[in-house]
Design a protein around this motif. Structure first.
Motif, PDB file in Angstrom:
ATOM      1  N   THR A  41       0.860  -1.213  -0.043  1.00 30.40           N
ATOM      2  CA  THR A  41      -0.025  -0.009  -0.141  1.00 30.40           C
ATOM      3  C   THR A  41       0.945   1.263   0.095  1.00 30.40           C
ATOM      4  O   THR A  41       2.039   1.280   0.419  1.00 30.40           O
ATOM      5  CB  THR A  41      -0.919   0.046   1.177  1.00 30.40           C
ATOM      6  OG1 THR A  41      -0.245   0.011   2.370  1.00 30.40           O
ATOM      7  CG2 THR A  41      -1.736  -1.251   1.054  1.00 30.40           C
ATOM      8  N   ALA A  43       0.419   5.330   0.960  1.00 34.80           N
ATOM      9  CA  ALA A  43      -0.136   6.590   1.682  1.00 34.80           C
ATOM     10  C   ALA A  43       0.701   7.983   1.462  1.00 34.80           C
ATOM     11  O   ALA A  43       1.688   7.927   2.152  1.00 34.80           O
ATOM     12  CB  ALA A  43      -0.275   6.430   3.040  1.00 34.80           C
ATOM     13  N   HIS A  44      -0.099   8.857   0.785  1.00 35.77           N
ATOM     14  CA  HIS A  44       0.748  10.294   0.709  1.00 35.77           C
ATOM     15  C   HIS A  44       1.939   9.771  -0.121  1.00 35.77           C
ATOM     16  O   HIS A  44       2.874  10.592   0.299  1.00 35.77           O
ATOM     17  CB  HIS A  44       0.876  10.781   1.969  1.00 35.77           C
ATOM     18  CG  HIS A  44      -0.380  10.640   2.654  1.00 35.77           C
ATOM     19  ND1 HIS A  44      -1.620  11.514   2.552  1.00 35.77           N
ATOM     20  CD2 HIS A  44      -0.612  10.377   4.000  1.00 35.77           C
ATOM     21  CE1 HIS A  44      -2.683  11.409   3.217  1.00 35.77           C
ATOM     22  NE2 HIS A  44      -1.918  10.666   4.250  1.00 35.77           N
ATOM     23  N   ALA A  71      -7.531  -0.001   2.972  1.00 35.62           N
ATOM     24  CA  ALA A  71      -8.161   0.982   3.337  1.00 35.62           C
ATOM     25  C   ALA A  71      -8.030   1.544   4.881  1.00 35.62           C
ATOM     26  O   ALA A  71      -7.703   2.946   5.454  1.00 35.62           O
ATOM     27  CB  ALA A  71      -9.901   1.183   3.135  1.00 35.62           C
ATOM     28  N   GLY A  74      -5.131   3.269   5.909  1.00 37.97           N
ATOM     29  CA  GLY A  74      -5.044   4.830   5.287  1.00 37.97           C
ATOM     30  C   GLY A  74      -4.443   4.829   3.974  1.00 37.97           C
ATOM     31  O   GLY A  74      -3.971   6.088   3.666  1.00 37.97           O
ATOM     32  N   ASP A  76      -3.904   5.180   0.069  1.00 43.03           N
ATOM     33  CA  ASP A  76      -4.681   5.862  -1.021  1.00 43.03           C
ATOM     34  C   ASP A  76      -4.557   5.261  -2.465  1.00 43.03           C
ATOM     35  O   ASP A  76      -5.246   5.441  -3.576  1.00 43.03           O
ATOM     36  CB  ASP A  76      -4.507   7.326  -1.244  1.00 43.03           C
ATOM     37  CG  ASP A  76      -2.848   7.619  -1.095  1.00 43.03           C
ATOM     38  OD1 ASP A  76      -2.310   7.034  -1.974  1.00 43.03           O
ATOM     39  OD2 ASP A  76      -2.702   8.500  -0.268  1.00 43.03           O
ATOM     40  N   ALA A  77      -3.491   4.402  -2.560  1.00 45.31           N
ATOM     41  CA  ALA A  77      -2.978   3.648  -3.815  1.00 45.31           C
ATOM     42  C   ALA A  77      -2.487   2.356  -3.294  1.00 45.31           C
ATOM     43  O   ALA A  77      -1.909   2.073  -2.256  1.00 45.31           O
ATOM     44  CB  ALA A  77      -2.124   4.409  -4.404  1.00 45.31           C
ATOM     45  N   GLY A 112     -11.973   3.523  -2.016  1.00 44.00           N
ATOM     46  CA  GLY A 112     -11.064   4.769  -2.046  1.00 44.00           C
ATOM     47  C   GLY A 112      -9.703   4.445  -2.302  1.00 44.00           C
ATOM     48  O   GLY A 112      -8.886   5.443  -2.310  1.00 44.00           O
ATOM     49  N   VAL A 113      -9.204   3.288  -2.883  1.00 39.27           N
ATOM     50  CA  VAL A 113      -7.825   2.946  -3.142  1.00 39.27           C
ATOM     51  C   VAL A 113      -7.659   2.535  -4.533  1.00 39.27           C
ATOM     52  O   VAL A 113      -8.217   2.004  -5.009  1.00 39.27           O
ATOM     53  CB  VAL A 113      -7.256   1.892  -2.131  1.00 39.27           C
ATOM     54  CG1 VAL A 113      -5.822   1.616  -2.327  1.00 39.27           C
ATOM     55  CG2 VAL A 113      -7.563   2.165  -0.520  1.00 39.27           C
ATOM     56  N   GLU A 114      -6.877   3.481  -5.243  1.00 39.56           N
ATOM     57  CA  GLU A 114      -6.240   2.996  -6.626  1.00 39.56           C
ATOM     58  C   GLU A 114      -5.353   1.886  -6.590  1.00 39.56           C
ATOM     59  O   GLU A 114      -4.297   1.936  -5.866  1.00 39.56           O
ATOM     60  CB  GLU A 114      -5.658   4.104  -7.168  1.00 39.56           C
ATOM     61  CG  GLU A 114      -5.315   4.077  -8.728  1.00 39.56           C
ATOM     62  CD  GLU A 114      -4.473   5.169  -9.118  1.00 39.56           C
ATOM     63  OE1 GLU A 114      -4.131   5.174 -10.284  1.00 39.56           O
ATOM     64  OE2 GLU A 114      -4.179   6.145  -8.355  1.00 39.56           O
TER      65      GLU A 114
END
Length: 352
Positions: A41, A43-44, A71, A74, A76-77, A112-114
């Motif tokens: 994962t 994150a930012h 998710a 935290g 986002d991808a 909400g994760v790409e």
């Protein structure tokens, strides 16, 4: 249940270099993954939690669980890595991999994760060839896992890297089933009175645990009486909550070795408390792999308040320094009971 581990964001892993990213997986997971779906994962823009599931169990429900764990951490991808020694060059398997990653991508998008990319590799080893799952044409070779900056950081911080996941599981697996079975009868016969135990008894039990930790480190074999007393002592919340503080003390390694020994020796349900102490100690020093397998073993027996809390923290990517604050309660209890614990140690760089 997918295993989950949380590396440090400062580790130098290029998300745009699949060969380097795949090479870093053994150091992040603590073992070399085989027949696995690994979800890295982001994150930012930085590396976040790394989640792993068995390749043989990639049902829609499991992929949904993996996405929800991502998710919760935290993210986002994410980047998926399929490790499949039998199916990496199989056309039919390629279709299965595409279907699984397509479903995973849909589940990730739902939360909400790409899904940035998905790669397949036969093994995580230097020179192994990876390629993209969707047939985009991109491919390359895996860097040397032992030369990975992540592996170097793990070794410098005292973490052991295992060749296989089974070797990591052996850290908490029962060693001698016959002795453990016999020990259950000894422990049951030594059951203390149901009346409330005085603080002086809790203090003596803590001091006994400290002495057993020193003897275990010196190579002494703990007697059945020692093990029985430890088993019952860990059912006392004053004793157990005080002993959590040892994870941040100068004798943390000595204490962790005792928790590992008890995890391999005590019968259930008494081994559960040792497993949770081991998980807390591992988490505090940034060893997510050992914390994860210890928590899995503890939670297989029955719900457990501390194990459940640590498991949620690990899934959400809570940093080791945040978990260390829980040890403050142990030092406060020790002071109330009149027990002198080893002084707290300073933590430098963090490891995941």
């Amino acid at each position: 249940m997918a295993s989950r581990h949380h590396p440090e964001n400062h580790l130098d892993i290029s998300l745009n270099r699949p060969g380097a990213l795949i090479a870093a997986l053994p150091a992040v997971l603590g073992f070399t993954p085989e027949s696995s779906l690994v979800l890295v994962t982001v994150a930012h823009g930085e590396l976040g939690a790394v989640l792993r599931g068995d390749l043989s169990d990639q049902s829609p429900q499991r992929l949904c669980e993996l996405a929800e764990l991502a998710a919760a951490s935290g993210a986002d991808a994410a980047i998926a890595v399929i490790v499949d020694d039998e199916g990496a060059g199989c056309a039919m398997c390629a279709d299965e991999h595409r279907e699984a990653t397509s479903t995973l991508g849909d589940e990730l998008a739902r939360v909400g994760v790409e899904l940035m990319a998905a790669h397949v590799v036969p093994e995580v080893a230097a020179g192994a060839r990876w390629y993209c799952v969707d047939g985009c044409g991109s491919s390359g070779v895996v860097d040397d896992p032992m030369a990975s900056p992540t592996a170097l950081a793990a070794v410098l911080d005292g973490r052991r890297l295992y060749a296989r996941r089974d070797e990591l599981l052996d850290v908490v697996a029962t060693v001698d089933g016959r002795r453990t079975g016999a020990l259950a009868a000894v422990i049951e016969q030594a059951a203390p009175p149901e009346a409330p135990r005085p603080d002086s008894q809790a203090r003596h039990d803590i001091e006994h645990a400290l002495e057993c930790a020193r003897r275990n480190e010196a190579g002494d074999t703990l007697s059945d009486d020692d093990l029985s007393r430890l088993a019952w002592a860990l059912t006392d919340t004053r004793v157990r909550d005080t002993l959590y503080a040892l994870a941040v003390g100068e004798a943390a390694g000595t204490a962790e070795a005792l928790w590992a020994e008890l995890s391999r020796t005590l019968p259930e349900p008494w081994r559960v408390e040792a497993l949770v102490l081991l998980a807390f100690s591992a988490y505090v020093r940034g060893d997510g792999p050992l914390a994860g397998i210890s928590l899995d073993a503890a939670l297989r027996h029955a719900p457990h308040r501390m194990a459940g809390m640590l498991d949620r923290a690990l899934q959400c990517g809570m940093r080791p320094e945040q978990i260390r604050e829980l040890a403050t309660t142990g030092y406060r209890l020790a002071a109330q009971l009149g027990v002198r614990l080893p002084p707290r140690r300073l933590f430098g760089r963090r490891v995941g």
